[in-house]
Design a protein around this motif. Structure first.
Motif, PDB file in Angstrom:
ATOM      1  N   GLY A 298       6.433   1.384   1.516  1.00  0.00           N
ATOM      2  CA  GLY A 298       5.290   2.145   1.048  1.00  0.00           C
ATOM      3  C   GLY A 298       5.488   2.678  -0.363  1.00  0.00           C
ATOM      4  O   GLY A 298       6.583   3.105  -0.743  1.00  0.00           O
TER       5      GLY A 298
ATOM      6  N   LYS B 297       0.571  -0.206   7.148  1.00  0.00           N
ATOM      7  CA  LYS B 297       0.903  -1.612   6.897  1.00  0.00           C
ATOM      8  C   LYS B 297       1.620  -2.235   8.082  1.00  0.00           C
ATOM      9  O   LYS B 297       1.282  -3.351   8.511  1.00  0.00           O
ATOM     10  CB  LYS B 297       1.769  -1.724   5.632  1.00  0.00           C
ATOM     11  CG  LYS B 297       1.116  -1.178   4.379  1.00  0.00           C
ATOM     12  CD  LYS B 297       1.995  -1.321   3.146  1.00  0.00           C
ATOM     13  CE  LYS B 297       3.299  -0.560   3.278  1.00  0.00           C
ATOM     14  NZ  LYS B 297       3.103   0.900   3.449  1.00  0.00           N
TER      15      LYS B 297
ATOM     16  N   CYS C 288      -3.477  -2.520   1.657  1.00  0.00           N
ATOM     17  CA  CYS C 288      -3.746  -1.735   2.862  1.00  0.00           C
ATOM     18  C   CYS C 288      -3.880  -0.261   2.480  1.00  0.00           C
ATOM     19  O   CYS C 288      -2.969   0.315   1.876  1.00  0.00           O
ATOM     20  CB  CYS C 288      -2.606  -1.943   3.864  1.00  0.00           C
ATOM     21  SG  CYS C 288      -2.820  -1.086   5.433  1.00  0.00           S
ATOM     22  N   VAL C 289      -5.011   0.351   2.829  1.00  0.00           N
ATOM     23  CA  VAL C 289      -5.251   1.759   2.496  1.00  0.00           C
ATOM     24  C   VAL C 289      -5.812   2.486   3.711  1.00  0.00           C
ATOM     25  O   VAL C 289      -6.445   1.873   4.581  1.00  0.00           O
ATOM     26  CB  VAL C 289      -6.232   1.898   1.304  1.00  0.00           C
ATOM     27  CG1 VAL C 289      -5.723   1.149   0.087  1.00  0.00           C
ATOM     28  CG2 VAL C 289      -7.624   1.415   1.687  1.00  0.00           C
ATOM     29  N   ARG C 290      -5.580   3.783   3.770  1.00  0.00           N
ATOM     30  CA  ARG C 290      -6.163   4.613   4.828  1.00  0.00           C
ATOM     31  C   ARG C 290      -7.564   5.035   4.417  1.00  0.00           C
ATOM     32  O   ARG C 290      -7.808   5.438   3.284  1.00  0.00           O
ATOM     33  CB  ARG C 290      -5.304   5.851   5.076  1.00  0.00           C
ATOM     34  CG  ARG C 290      -3.974   5.547   5.745  1.00  0.00           C
ATOM     35  CD  ARG C 290      -3.191   6.832   6.000  1.00  0.00           C
ATOM     36  NE  ARG C 290      -3.829   7.638   7.039  1.00  0.00           N
ATOM     37  CZ  ARG C 290      -3.549   7.560   8.336  1.00  0.00           C
ATOM     38  NH1 ARG C 290      -2.636   6.695   8.753  1.00  0.00           N
ATOM     39  NH2 ARG C 290      -4.151   8.326   9.218  1.00  0.00           N
TER      40      ARG C 290
ATOM     41  N   LEU D 229      -6.478   5.219  -5.311  1.00  0.00           N
ATOM     42  CA  LEU D 229      -6.101   3.841  -5.030  1.00  0.00           C
ATOM     43  C   LEU D 229      -5.952   3.011  -6.297  1.00  0.00           C
ATOM     44  O   LEU D 229      -5.357   1.937  -6.278  1.00  0.00           O
ATOM     45  CB  LEU D 229      -7.153   3.183  -4.128  1.00  0.00           C
ATOM     46  CG  LEU D 229      -7.559   3.937  -2.864  1.00  0.00           C
ATOM     47  CD1 LEU D 229      -8.593   3.138  -2.101  1.00  0.00           C
ATOM     48  CD2 LEU D 229      -6.355   4.223  -1.997  1.00  0.00           C
TER      49      LEU D 229
ATOM     50  N   THR E   2      -7.741   1.023   6.872  1.00  0.00           N
ATOM     51  CA  THR E   2      -7.303   1.354   8.220  1.00  0.00           C
ATOM     52  C   THR E   2      -7.752   2.758   8.623  1.00  0.00           C
ATOM     53  O   THR E   2      -8.365   3.481   7.845  1.00  0.00           O
ATOM     54  CB  THR E   2      -5.773   1.258   8.323  1.00  0.00           C
ATOM     55  OG1 THR E   2      -5.191   2.289   7.492  1.00  0.00           O
ATOM     56  CG2 THR E   2      -5.273  -0.098   7.858  1.00  0.00           C
TER      57      THR E   2
ATOM     58  N   GLY F 122       0.830  -1.199   0.000  1.00  0.00           N
ATOM     59  CA  GLY F 122       0.000   0.000   0.000  1.00  0.00           C
ATOM     60  C   GLY F 122       0.858   1.239   0.000  1.00  0.00           C
ATOM     61  O   GLY F 122       2.095   1.171  -0.023  1.00  0.00           O
ATOM     62  N   GLU F 123       0.208   2.384   0.018  1.00  0.00           N
ATOM     63  CA  GLU F 123       0.930   3.646   0.023  1.00  0.00           C
ATOM     64  C   GLU F 123       1.717   3.812   1.317  1.00  0.00           C
ATOM     65  O   GLU F 123       1.395   3.207   2.345  1.00  0.00           O
ATOM     66  CB  GLU F 123      -0.045   4.813  -0.115  1.00  0.00           C
ATOM     67  CG  GLU F 123      -0.799   4.850  -1.435  1.00  0.00           C
ATOM     68  CD  GLU F 123      -1.790   5.989  -1.472  1.00  0.00           C
ATOM     69  OE1 GLU F 123      -1.846   6.762  -0.493  1.00  0.00           O
ATOM     70  OE2 GLU F 123      -2.511   6.119  -2.476  1.00  0.00           O
TER      71      GLU F 123
ATOM     72  N   ALA G 257       0.068   4.113   5.045  1.00  0.00           N
ATOM     73  CA  ALA G 257      -1.259   3.494   5.054  1.00  0.00           C
ATOM     74  C   ALA G 257      -1.512   2.679   6.314  1.00  0.00           C
ATOM     75  O   ALA G 257      -2.648   2.313   6.600  1.00  0.00           O
ATOM     76  CB  ALA G 257      -1.423   2.600   3.815  1.00  0.00           C
TER      77      ALA G 257
ATOM     78  N   ASN H 223      -8.259   8.457   2.603  1.00  0.00           N
ATOM     79  CA  ASN H 223      -7.709   8.742   1.281  1.00  0.00           C
ATOM     80  C   ASN H 223      -8.805   8.791   0.224  1.00  0.00           C
ATOM     81  O   ASN H 223      -9.813   8.092   0.322  1.00  0.00           O
ATOM     82  CB  ASN H 223      -6.679   7.669   0.883  1.00  0.00           C
ATOM     83  CG  ASN H 223      -5.357   7.880   1.599  1.00  0.00           C
ATOM     84  OD1 ASN H 223      -5.246   8.720   2.481  1.00  0.00           O
ATOM     85  ND2 ASN H 223      -4.360   7.111   1.225  1.00  0.00           N
TER      86      ASN H 223
END
Length: 505
Positions: free
Chosen positions: A101, A54, A138-140, A148, A170, A48-49, A52, A143
């Motif tokens: 990331g 992870k 995995c992303v926030r 994505l 998350t 993921g970014e 995020a 966002n």
């Protein structure tokens, strides 16, 4: 004992371990990096970014601060770091690969180009060894969803549909206790952007010491993520896959619900039909002239403890009565069918009509869904509504009219003659509920037919060629051919057919 911490970074410690990691014989914790000998390891890559969460997700699953986390601007993971963990009451051994990331600039801890190289190399190595079982994106939660898509397409290009991909969202503390609300709010946008996942979990990975993080929220999050991993293992076992097998089972990660697509003209009682099937009012109905369903809507219902997803599509009226609205409805239907094809398939088409004449528009809508969108590979049944005043049995209507359906090439696998209006007809209403449920069960029974996952139908071929297989002068020619077939088979005016061929993409 206080663990010394570098400024802005949390170092690994053995605190905050959930009760499932405690030994039953004493108060010591079982070291998660020294599990009992097991051979059924589930290998999971998390990506993921940057920022995020992870590494925090790794710590949530591990029940201990095994991965370094940071609140600094730069990322804190510099390689594909493995973490051996036991989950679900120590019954499943998992190796989590925490990766750098993505999307950092050249001054970041790991620049984006290098992070993608590391991620791609790890994924390819595991796949070559036949030892990659699951990808977690995995992303926030805060966002923007549109951002994505780039990373989603990158990982899809790496695994080529051979490994299941799940989404873990998350930083959803503000949604607690209903973190799943995030998915309900964003599911359509994700689908419209062409992103499909084999499962999802909406979680918080924050520490209990944070003011807005609750113990219940963390436990709920732990259970949700572990369930995704556990379902991956179960799917491997049910498919008879052993360790060392890279599998191509994206639709089998979880027990897939049956997908039913409902279509028809406006004001034929589609929403009332859904409520009849569900046994409760889950779909909005209306007695005025405005359509209740402007885009497709998903309804989860149960029949005899089996789960079904019923997708109610926007009404397809005469295109001459509103070309933009008609085009919108067809485009949305196409996107829905394509989405379901990626997520496991379409099991049944429900063609809802009102008792009366089999008009040309009904015939053309039948052909649009059955022939063009589903390539004549999905069983289709017709549901005839508004038969509460039928003299004799409601099914008598079908006996009088079935030959007309055959003559006009509207061929269906089954039928149900019903009323979806309770009103003064409670007996017929309950009879109708039994009839429609039995029809659905009959044509979606286990082993009846493998769900259609898309194929080389006119629309699918058209889209594939427009998206790169054809170049130069061939693309306009392909559009013209599709428009001609839409005019011929679905009786669309030539200008409507041309615009539809231009719009669907």
């Amino acid at each position: 004992m206080t663990i010394p911490q570098a400024a802005g970074r949390l170092q690994p410690s053995s605190s905050s371990v959930p009760s499932q990691f405690k030994s039953s014989t004493n108060s010591n914790y079982t070291a998660v990096w020294e599990p009992p000998h097991r051979t059924d390891t589930c290998n999971v890559v998390i990506f993921g970014e940057s920022g995020a969460g992870k590494s925090s997700l790794v710590n949530l699953i591990a029940g201990t601060n095994t991965a370094v986390i940071s609140s600094d601007i730069g990322g804190c993971t510099t390689g594909a770091n493995p973490h051996d963990i036991l989950i679900q009451n120590e019954t499943l051994k998992v190796k989590l690969f925490d990766t750098p990331g993505l999307d950092e600039d050249r001054r970041g801890t790991v620049p984006d180009k290098e992070a993608r190289r590391i991620l791609g190399q790890r994924v390819q190595t595991l796949m070559e060894q036949g030892d990659l079982h699951l990808i977690i994106y995995c992303v926030r939660g805060e966002n923007v969803i549109q951002t994505l898509h780039r990373n989603y397409e990158f990982i899809r290009s790496q695994v080529k549909r051979k490994v299941p991909i799940v989404l873990v969202v998350t930083s959803l503390e503000s949604y607690d206790p209903d973190m799943e609300k995030w998915w309900r709010l964003n599911e359509k946008t994700i689908s419209e952007l062409g992103m499909t996942f084999d499962g999802h979990a909406c979680v918080t990975t924050g520490m209990i010491t944070q003011s807005n993080v609750t113990e219940r929220g963390r436990e709920q999050s732990y259970d949700a993520v572990c369930k995704l991993i556990e379902q991956c293992r179960l799917s491997n076992e049910s498919a008879g896959l052993s360790r060392g097998t890279t599998h191509n089972i994206p639709s089998k990660l979880v027990a897939r619900d049956t997908n039913i697509v409902l279509f028809g003209l406006g004001r034929v009682g589609k929403s009332s039909l859904i409520n009849l099937m569900a046994g409760e009012n889950v779909a909005r109905t209306s007695s005025d002239m405005r359509a209740c369903t402007l885009r497709w809507q998903k309804y989860a219902i149960k029949i005899d403890d089996k789960s079904y997803n019923v997708f109610d599509t926007a009404a397809l009226e005469e295109p001459q009565l509103g070309i933009p609205q008609y085009l919108d409805a067809v485009e949305n239907a196409y996107k829905l069918i394509r989405k379901l094809g990626r997520q496991g398939g379409v099991d049944l088409l429900l063609f809802c009509i009102r008792a009366g004449k089999l008009t040309p528009t009904l015939q053309y809508n039948y052909r649009l869904f059955h022939e063009f969108l589903c390539d004549e590979k999905v069983p289709i049944v017709v549901v005839v509504t508004y038969l509460e005043n039928e003299v004799g049995e409601m099914d008598d209507w079908w006996k009088r009219n079935r030959d007309i359906f055959d003559e006009r090439e509207v061929r269906v696998a089954g039928h149900a003659c019903i009323t979806a209006i309770k009103g003064n007809y409670p007996v017929r209403y309950e009879q109708s509920r039994t009839t429609i449920r039995e029809l659905v069960k009959e044509f979606t029974a286990d082993g009846q037919m493998e769900a259609w996952k898309g194929g080389d139908s006119t629309f699918v071929s058209f889209m594939r060629k427009l998206n790169g297989l054809l170049v130069g002068k061939e693309k306009p020619r392909m559009k013209k051919n599709v428009a001609s077939r839409l005019t011929e088979r679905c009786n669309l005016p030539s200008d409507v057919a041309k615009e539809l061929a231009d719009r669907i993409k």
